[in-house]
Scaffold this motif. Structure first.
Motif, mmCIF file in Angstrom:
data_model
loop_
_atom_site.group_PDB
_atom_site.id
_atom_site.type_symbol
_atom_site.label_atom_id
_atom_site.label_comp_id
_atom_site.label_asym_id
_atom_site.label_seq_id
_atom_site.Cartn_x
_atom_site.Cartn_y
_atom_site.Cartn_z
ATOM 1 N N GLU A 12 0.797 -1.233 0.000
ATOM 2 C CA GLU A 12 0.000 0.000 0.000
ATOM 3 C C GLU A 12 0.827 1.280 0.000
ATOM 4 O O GLU A 12 0.263 2.378 -0.065
ATOM 5 C CB GLU A 12 -0.931 0.013 1.218
ATOM 6 N N GLY A 13 2.154 1.148 0.115
ATOM 7 C CA GLY A 13 2.989 2.330 0.139
ATOM 8 C C GLY A 13 2.908 3.088 1.456
ATOM 9 O O GLY A 13 2.377 2.582 2.456
ATOM 10 N N LEU A 14 3.410 4.325 1.446
ATOM 11 C CA LEU A 14 3.457 5.125 2.667
ATOM 12 C C LEU A 14 2.056 5.419 3.205
ATOM 13 O O LEU A 14 1.845 5.486 4.416
ATOM 14 C CB LEU A 14 4.206 6.433 2.399
ATOM 15 N N ARG A 15 1.105 5.586 2.306
ATOM 16 C CA ARG A 15 -0.268 5.847 2.747
ATOM 17 C C ARG A 15 -0.784 4.706 3.618
ATOM 18 O O ARG A 15 -1.500 4.926 4.603
ATOM 19 C CB ARG A 15 -1.181 6.031 1.524
ATOM 20 N N GLY A 16 -0.421 3.481 3.269
ATOM 21 C CA GLY A 16 -0.852 2.334 4.055
ATOM 22 C C GLY A 16 -0.215 2.305 5.430
ATOM 23 O O GLY A 16 -0.855 1.918 6.411
ATOM 24 N N VAL A 17 1.051 2.709 5.510
ATOM 25 C CA VAL A 17 1.756 2.726 6.794
ATOM 26 C C VAL A 17 1.131 3.752 7.746
ATOM 27 O O VAL A 17 1.102 3.552 8.965
ATOM 28 C CB VAL A 17 3.253 3.032 6.581
ATOM 29 N N PHE A 18 0.616 4.851 7.186
ATOM 30 C CA PHE A 18 -0.012 5.900 7.994
ATOM 31 C C PHE A 18 -1.544 5.819 7.944
ATOM 32 O O PHE A 18 -2.223 6.800 8.230
ATOM 33 C CB PHE A 18 0.442 7.280 7.526
ATOM 34 N N PHE A 19 -2.054 4.646 7.640
ATOM 35 C CA PHE A 19 -3.501 4.476 7.519
ATOM 36 C C PHE A 19 -4.185 4.777 8.856
ATOM 37 O O PHE A 19 -3.801 4.242 9.895
ATOM 38 C CB PHE A 19 -3.832 3.055 7.070
ATOM 39 N N GLY A 20 -5.189 5.634 8.811
ATOM 40 C CA GLY A 20 -5.890 6.036 10.026
ATOM 41 C C GLY A 20 -5.391 7.335 10.615
ATOM 42 O O GLY A 20 -5.806 7.729 11.716
ATOM 43 N N TRP A 21 -4.545 8.049 9.862
ATOM 44 C CA TRP A 21 -3.959 9.277 10.413
ATOM 45 C C TRP A 21 -5.003 10.378 10.617
ATOM 46 O O TRP A 21 -4.899 11.167 11.566
ATOM 47 C CB TRP A 21 -2.846 9.800 9.500
ATOM 48 N N ALA A 22 -6.028 10.437 9.757
ATOM 49 C CA ALA A 22 -6.989 11.545 9.826
ATOM 50 C C ALA A 22 -7.837 11.501 11.108
ATOM 51 O O ALA A 22 -7.909 12.501 11.837
ATOM 52 C CB ALA A 22 -7.865 11.575 8.587
ATOM 53 N N PRO A 23 -8.491 10.378 11.429
ATOM 54 C CA PRO A 23 -9.229 10.353 12.698
ATOM 55 C C PRO A 23 -8.313 10.500 13.903
ATOM 56 O O PRO A 23 -8.717 11.042 14.941
ATOM 57 C CB PRO A 23 -9.928 8.990 12.687
ATOM 58 N N THR A 24 -7.071 10.046 13.762
ATOM 59 C CA THR A 24 -6.099 10.228 14.842
ATOM 60 C C THR A 24 -5.808 11.706 15.052
ATOM 61 O O THR A 24 -5.854 12.210 16.190
ATOM 62 C CB THR A 24 -4.787 9.489 14.512
ATOM 63 N N ALA A 25 -5.515 12.418 13.981
ATOM 64 C CA ALA A 25 -5.165 13.835 14.082
ATOM 65 C C ALA A 25 -6.312 14.660 14.646
ATOM 66 O O ALA A 25 -6.122 15.474 15.562
ATOM 67 C CB ALA A 25 -4.755 14.369 12.709
ATOM 68 N N VAL A 26 -7.521 14.452 14.122
ATOM 69 C CA VAL A 26 -8.666 15.244 14.573
ATOM 70 C C VAL A 26 -9.055 14.866 16.004
ATOM 71 O O VAL A 26 -9.245 15.734 16.862
ATOM 72 C CB VAL A 26 -9.861 15.059 13.619
ATOM 73 N N GLY A 27 -9.170 13.561 16.248
ATOM 74 C CA GLY A 27 -9.614 13.108 17.562
ATOM 75 C C GLY A 27 -8.685 13.510 18.690
ATOM 76 O O GLY A 27 -9.126 14.007 19.740
ATOM 77 N N TYR A 28 -7.386 13.340 18.469
ATOM 78 C CA TYR A 28 -6.446 13.642 19.554
ATOM 79 C C TYR A 28 -6.147 15.127 19.674
ATOM 80 O O TYR A 28 -5.662 15.572 20.714
ATOM 81 C CB TYR A 28 -5.181 12.797 19.401
ATOM 82 N N SER A 29 -6.465 15.901 18.642
ATOM 83 C CA SER A 29 -6.404 17.359 18.793
ATOM 84 C C SER A 29 -7.520 17.823 19.729
ATOM 85 O O SER A 29 -7.292 18.615 20.652
ATOM 86 C CB SER A 29 -6.534 18.043 17.434
ATOM 87 N N PHE A 30 -8.737 17.320 19.496
ATOM 88 C CA PHE A 30 -9.842 17.647 20.398
ATOM 89 C C PHE A 30 -9.548 17.166 21.820
ATOM 90 O O PHE A 30 -9.787 17.876 22.799
ATOM 91 C CB PHE A 30 -11.143 17.000 19.902
ATOM 92 N N GLN A 31 -9.036 15.940 21.901
ATOM 93 C CA GLN A 31 -8.750 15.398 23.224
ATOM 94 C C GLN A 31 -7.659 16.194 23.928
ATOM 95 O O GLN A 31 -7.725 16.445 25.132
ATOM 96 C CB GLN A 31 -8.327 13.927 23.111
ATOM 97 N N GLY A 32 -6.635 16.607 23.193
ATOM 98 C CA GLY A 32 -5.548 17.383 23.785
ATOM 99 C C GLY A 32 -6.024 18.708 24.340
ATOM 100 O O GLY A 32 -5.594 19.144 25.414
#
Length: 310
Positions: free
Chosen positions: A73-93
């Motif tokens: 899947e390339g680099l995108r596959g290695v970072f799969f799930g980055w979007a909900p991680t970024a948004v969710g943990y920004s709110f949580q932070g």
């Protein structure tokens, strides 16, 4: 028992008054800056950890997992799930750090001025995390479903959110809230209380008050204290972290939370609750250290004192 003692309300070295609404809002912004990017940066570790928690035999090692994913899947596959991680943990932070500063001030200064410091840290961090997880939970639910199902449940945050709400309503985004509280509240209590206590002890060991050190030295202490706190966080919250992954990936429609957890525990046993712990120690220790470094560096840039060591 040691009583809490905080700086009185007044101007900081910058232009924002300490313990004012603007100060607490700035601390919330610091939480976004410290949590969103750091959690997103360790998405490759989190991806493999979650998949190995759900299926211990899926990969032979972390390196083989990344090789396999990257080859397909390339680099995108290695970072799969980055979007909900970024948004969710920004709110949580924002909630975790902003509300912690609020509760620490009001519990320690206004409501219980003679309370033991550690009790104040524990109470403030538990209260803050309780609220922060309400914001995190929907994004964590989408993230875990994306990362633990093959082929993926969804390929983006938007697609995953739409599929969950279409099938299960908004309640589907919160079906992991109780185990998330079970994971995150003890985690955050250890994170903040251990950090504050460790920083105090570091300055006592150094033999001089915090104010006698420059900003770089103080943020260095924050980094060390954060790493030590992160190891404790990883261990105490890991069984609940495994259960959150399992629940989001394997809870049957209409199944109660208690019944689902009993069924899952029956399948994996006590040993299964510790799958992926070494990876999580490395991930959370590093993550927590950098979060405290970034957060306290942000506070220093605004003229605020660093956290702990008062």
């Amino acid at each position: 028992m040691a009583a809490t003692k905080m700086q009185g309300r007044g101007p900081s070295k910058g232009n924002i008054e300490l313990f004012s609404p603007t100060y607490f809002a700035a601390c919330g912004l610091g939480g976004i800056i410290s949590c969103g990017p750091t959690h997103t940066s360790v998405t490759p570790l989190d991806l493999v950890k979650c998949r190995r928690q759900v299926d211990p035999n899926i990969y032979t090692s972390n390196l083989s997992a990344w090789r396999s994913i990257f080859a397909k899947e390339g680099l995108r596959g290695v970072f799969f799930g980055w979007a909900p991680t970024a948004v969710g943990y920004s709110f949580q932070g924002a909630g975790k750090y902003g509300f912690y500063e609020i509760f620490k001030y009001y519990y320690g200064e206004k409501l219980f001025p003679n309370a033991n410091k550690t009790v104040v840290y524990l109470g403030a961090s538990a209260s803050a995390e309780f609220l922060a997880d309400i914001a995190l939970c929907p994004f964590e639910a989408v993230k875990v479903r994306m990362q633990t199902t093959l082929p993926p449940y969804a390929n983006s945050l938007r697609e995953g959110w739409g599929k969950v709400t279409a099938k299960e309503g908004l309640g589907g985004l919160y079906k992991g809230l109780y185990p998330l509280w079970g994971r995150q509240i003890p985690y955050t209590m250890v994170k903040f209380a251990t950090f504050e206590t460790t920083v105090d002890q570091i300055y006592k060991t150094l033999g001089k008050p915090k104010e006698s050190y420059n900003a770089l030295q103080q943020t260095g202490v924050s980094f060390l204290g954060g790493y030590i706190a992160g190891i404790g966080c990883a261990v105490i919250s890991h069984p609940a972290d495994v259960m959150v992954s399992k629940l989001n990936a394997d809870r049957q429609p209409g199944e109660s939370g208690g019944k689902a957890m009993s069924r899952i525990y029956g399948n994996i046993g006590f040993k299964g609750l510790w799958n992926g712990l070494p990876v999580r120690i490395a991930m959370i220790g590093t993550l927590t250290a950098f979060q405290w470094l970034i957060y306290d560096s942000f506070k220093v840039s605004l003229g605020f004192p660093t956290t702990g060591g008062h």
